[in-house]
Design an enzyme around this catalytic site. Structure first.
Site, PDB file in Angstrom:
ATOM      1  N   ASP A  12       0.790  -1.310  -0.023  1.00 38.14           N
ATOM      2  CA  ASP A  12      -0.112  -0.258  -0.090  1.00 38.14           C
ATOM      3  C   ASP A  12       0.852   1.311  -0.073  1.00 38.14           C
ATOM      4  O   ASP A  12       0.622   2.090  -0.856  1.00 38.14           O
ATOM      5  CB  ASP A  12      -0.973   0.042   1.315  1.00 38.14           C
ATOM      6  CG  ASP A  12      -2.202  -0.885   1.074  1.00 38.14           C
ATOM      7  OD1 ASP A  12      -2.439  -1.494  -0.072  1.00 38.14           O
ATOM      8  OD2 ASP A  12      -2.750  -1.217   2.096  1.00 38.14           O
ATOM      9  N   ARG A  92       0.609   4.238  17.436  1.00 42.01           N
ATOM     10  CA  ARG A  92       0.141   5.370  16.264  1.00 42.01           C
ATOM     11  C   ARG A  92       0.679   6.652  16.658  1.00 42.01           C
ATOM     12  O   ARG A  92       0.994   7.536  15.850  1.00 42.01           O
ATOM     13  CB  ARG A  92      -1.183   5.037  15.883  1.00 42.01           C
ATOM     14  CG  ARG A  92      -1.525   3.828  15.222  1.00 42.01           C
ATOM     15  CD  ARG A  92      -0.896   3.445  14.063  1.00 42.01           C
ATOM     16  NE  ARG A  92      -1.227   2.289  13.582  1.00 42.01           N
ATOM     17  CZ  ARG A  92      -0.414   1.450  12.798  1.00 42.01           C
ATOM     18  NH1 ARG A  92       0.715   1.839  12.287  1.00 42.01           N
ATOM     19  NH2 ARG A  92      -1.082   0.249  12.444  1.00 42.01           N
ATOM     20  N   ASP A 121      -6.930   3.174  13.288  1.00 43.76           N
ATOM     21  CA  ASP A 121      -5.580   3.970  12.970  1.00 43.76           C
ATOM     22  C   ASP A 121      -5.543   5.257  12.429  1.00 43.76           C
ATOM     23  O   ASP A 121      -4.849   6.311  12.891  1.00 43.76           O
ATOM     24  CB  ASP A 121      -4.839   2.899  12.356  1.00 43.76           C
ATOM     25  CG  ASP A 121      -4.277   1.802  13.378  1.00 43.76           C
ATOM     26  OD1 ASP A 121      -4.419   1.896  14.418  1.00 43.76           O
ATOM     27  OD2 ASP A 121      -4.127   0.846  12.862  1.00 43.76           O
TER      28      ASP A 121
HETATM   29  N1  ARG Z   1      -7.816  -3.532  16.407  1.00 44.40           N
HETATM   30  C1  ARG Z   1      -6.346  -2.954  16.959  1.00 44.40           C
HETATM   31  C2  ARG Z   1      -6.505  -1.553  17.378  1.00 44.40           C
HETATM   32  O1  ARG Z   1      -7.376  -0.864  16.806  1.00 44.40           O
HETATM   33  C3  ARG Z   1      -5.513  -3.347  15.871  1.00 44.40           C
HETATM   34  C4  ARG Z   1      -5.549  -2.745  14.403  1.00 44.40           C
HETATM   35  C5  ARG Z   1      -4.603  -3.091  13.522  1.00 44.40           C
HETATM   36  N2  ARG Z   1      -4.421  -4.307  13.317  1.00 44.40           N
HETATM   37  C6  ARG Z   1      -3.810  -5.045  12.017  1.00 44.40           C
HETATM   38  N3  ARG Z   1      -3.902  -6.013  12.103  1.00 44.40           N
HETATM   39  N4  ARG Z   1      -3.434  -4.247  11.243  1.00 44.40           N
HETATM   40  O2  ARG Z   1      -5.760  -1.078  18.106  1.00 44.40           O
END
Ligand code: ARG
Length: 403
Positions: A12, A92, A121
């Site tokens: 991506d 993040r 995210d």
């Molecule tokens: N559900 C988790 C959160 O919102 C992880 C999100 C990212 N997960 C992934 N497999 N890329 O913090």
């Protein structure tokens, strides 16, 4: 226009470099953070350069991640919906901060990220940028570009000279750092489907874990882990080493149906061996050292803290105010916890502290008993007085079941 892109080196964000150059006639700067993921960052810089970026920044954020993000969350006892130690959610806001720093150093007008339009995210990135650099524009190409599938992105790579790694497509979406691994998609989208063994990345199945229990001791100073099995260690090293030990004993797996901020229920599995052991040990030491009122109050705050982090508000005045409260409680959280790891389970087997509030004289049922039993009589008379008064006046049968 000049854009700083949060770059993982995956499909991506590789497509995105070219796409941003093409659609905005932009110069692109890439930013990649090392948060202690096991997957090597080797090759990422070369890859960015092949894509024609003006500069590629690879930043070692491990110490800042542990000291500035992970340890505050550990001290808070924050687990989202009581279960998830938030490896992704904590990473993040730090990646966003690094992105903003580079954007400013290199004179960018905008930042871009590769998050989808239905996850948490995107919110965490954009709320962080809003807080840290209100002047920067945020671009989220995945929300509005033309590609509908991986195949279409690969076709774009072929027409735009983007090298595509010949990896067999992983059925899972995986995000990983020193605090844990988040795994979703593929068969995991069926909440009734048991996660297949190949979904797990860093823990052995409890069924294949050693038949002998593994004891670990963790020492804390002011709420921070400072030694593992009697060996003093810096927190990043301690976490990495505990991940290996606990993961080898099948510890750290979490299977969670969770509520995303964007309103969707999703099913994700997590592996966080060190995090789960440290949360358990830290809480145990607080049971021993915090006074009752603080212990109870802090448990309520843990929940709010987790919601705030999960929902992308790390860089907020409330989080820093909560940290001030939490830090104030941690000066007595010193001591040692011994835990038994056995086939996926974590049991506390002992705890000790110079600040222990456990008073054997008060607790014992032997003749050493120092508690004033007679004082309880007056205490209960006054404690139960409101109840007594109510029932004298209302004459209700207690515990009446509504018909
Ligand atoms: N559900 C988790 C959160 O919102 C992880 C999100 C990212 N997960 C992934 N497999 N890329 O913090």
């Amino acid at each position: 226009m000049k854009i700083a892109l949060a770059f993982s080196g995956g499909l991506d964000t590789s497509v995105m470099v070219k796409w941003l150059q093409e659609h905005y006639d932009a110069e692109v700067v890439t930013v990649t953070g090392d948060l202690g993921q096991q997957k090597e960052l080797i090759g990422v810089e070369e890859k960015a350069k092949t894509l024609g970026v003006v500069s590629a920044h690879i930043l070692d954020l491990r110490d800042e991640f542990v000291h500035g993000y992970i340890l505050p969350a550990l001290k808070a006892g924050a687990l989202y919906e009581g279960s998830y130690p938030m490896a992704t959610a904590l990473g993040r806001p730090l990646l966003a901060k690094a992105l903003v720093d580079v954007a400013r150093q290199t004179g960018c007008d905008a930042v871009a990220h590769g998050c989808t339009g239905k996850g948490n995210d995107q919110v965490r990135f954009e709320a962080s940028v809003a807080a840290l650099a209100p002047e920067l524009k945020v671009l989220a190409p995945v929300r509005n570009w033309e590609f509908r599938s991986r195949e279409e992105e690969i076709a774009y790579c072929q027409t735009h000279g983007i090298p595509v790694a010949a990896t067999t497509a992983n059925p899972y979406s995986i995000d990983e750092n020193i605090w844990g691994t988040s795994i979703e998609c593929g068969v995991l989208e069926d909440p009734m489907a048991e996660p297949p063994e190949d979904a797990y990345q860093r823990t052995v199945s409890p069924m294949n874990a050693p038949d002998e229990p593994c004891y670990v001791t963790i020492e804390f100073a002011a709420g921070i882990p400072v030694a593992l099995n009697g060996v003093a260690m810096e927190a990043p090293e301690l976490i990495a080493s505990l991940n290996t030990i606990a993961g080898a004993n099948g510890v750290g797996r979490i299977d969670l149906v969770e509520n995303r901020l964007v309103g969707i229920k999703s099913r994700e599995i997590y592996e966080a061996p060190a995090a789960l052991v440290l949360y358990k040990a830290h809480l145990e030491l607080e049971r021993l050292t915090l006074d009752r009122e603080t212990f109870h109050y802090k448990a309520k705050m843990a929940n709010d803290y987790a919601d705030l982090v999960y929902n992308g508000l790390w860089h907020s005045p409330l989080r820093s105010a909560m940290d001030a409260f939490i830090d104030r409680t941690q000066s007595v959280v010193n001591g040692l916890v011994k835990l038994k790891l056995y086939k996926g389970n974590i049991e506390v087997s002992g705890r000790t502290s110079p600040n222990s509030l456990y008073d054997t004289g008060l607790a014992t049922y032997t003749e050493e008993d120092a508690f004033d039993h007679k004082a309880s009589e007056g205490f209960i008379a006054i404690y139960a007085l409101p109840l007594k008064t109510y029932h004298r006046v209302n004459n209700e049968a207690p515990n009446e079941v509504a018909k």
